[in-house]
Design an enzyme around this catalytic site. Structure first.
Site, short mmCIF file in Angstrom:
data_model
loop_
_atom_site.label_atom_id
_atom_site.label_comp_id
_atom_site.label_asym_id
_atom_site.label_seq_id
_atom_site.Cartn_x
_atom_site.Cartn_y
_atom_site.Cartn_z
CB SER A 180 -4.01 48.74 62.12
OG SER A 180 -5.27 49.28 61.73
CE1 TYR A 183 -6.53 44.49 64.30
CE2 TYR A 183 -7.47 46.63 63.79
CZ TYR A 183 -6.60 45.60 63.48
OH TYR A 183 -5.80 45.67 62.37
#
Length: 257
Positions: free
Chosen positions: A141, A154
């Protein structure tokens, strides 16, 4: 099902392959001739998806259950041969301000986003090295390349995935195996749309306004199409990218340069 193409005979495993980016990747690999096994937590959904897209097969496992995950990989190999292309796509994001993020949340985020990648790589790398070729693509990501507010667990996990990618690329550099990551920005998936719907329900804001806020750091000011991520994965898995390893390729409209 396509039987010829540049990936003909190269068994690919795509985790989290029943929806969103993982589904787009599985479709593209199939279109290029790869026999694809899609892995998801729900066996019924995985089987149905595999049938709909013409996958070679499916496997059901929770990627945070190491033993069950490895067993699913071994079953896929027994049915369709050793894994030549591994796409670690399964992941999850939880949000909370850092000071309200419990240790358990960090554990969950590292388990699903990082430890699952470790499990899969340790399971398939020996076969790839023995065969003298293989491709591992980790779907990370932009959160693995920069910081974001309220998703510290995250972000930390995805940074770790990028670091792992680079370390494995060095360890496998002379084996014929490449290890890379793709780092999408906010993508136009059902998960993002569901998140938008929840925000709209809680705040009363319009969908367009919510999405505009999500993509404010993207110079192109749009959600990423999952097929764009799939294109990057297919390229990295191809013969033409044999000299590309240890890279974290941002697919994010110029958000990370």
């Amino acid at each position: 099902m396509v039987t010829q193409g540049p990936f003909h005979g190269r068994h690919a495993l795509v985790t989290g392959g029943t929806r969103g980016i993982g589904l787009a990747i599985a479709r593209r690999l199939i279109a290029e001739g790869a026999p694809v096994t899609i892995l998801g937590r729900n066996a019924v959904r995985a089987e149905q998806t595999a049938r709909e897209i013409g996958a070679a097969g499916f496997a059901a496992a929770d990627v945070t259950d190491r033993d069950g995950f490895i067993a699913a990989i071994r079953e896929a190999e027994e049915r369709h041969g050793g894994i030549s292309i591994l796409v670690n796509n399964a992941g999850q994001a939880e949000s909370a301000p850092f000071l309200k993020t419990a240790p358990e949340q960090f554990s969950r985020m590292f388990s699903v986003n990082l430890e699952s990648v470790v499990t899969a790589c340790q399971a398939v790398l020996p076969g790839m090295v023995a065969a003298g070729s293989g491709r591992i693509v980790n779907v990370a990501s932009t959160a693995g390349l920069k910081g974001y507010r309220y998703v510290s667990a995250y972000v930390a996990a995805k940074h770790a995935v990028v670091g792992l990618t680079r370390a494995l690329a060095l360890e496998t550099a002379e084996t014929g195996v490449t290890v890379n990551a793709v780092c999408p920005g906010f993508a136009d998936t059902d998960l993002v749309r569901e998140s938008v719907a929840r925000i709209r329900e809680k705040t009363g804001r319009e969908e367009a306004e919510i999405i505009a806020d999500m993509v404010r750091d993207n110079p192109q000011k749009r959600l990423i199409d999952p097929d764009e991520v799939a294109d990057a994965v297919v390229w990295l898995a191809g013969e033409g990218a044999r000299s590309v390893t240890g890279q974290a390729l941002a697919v994010a409209g110029g958000e990370v340069m």
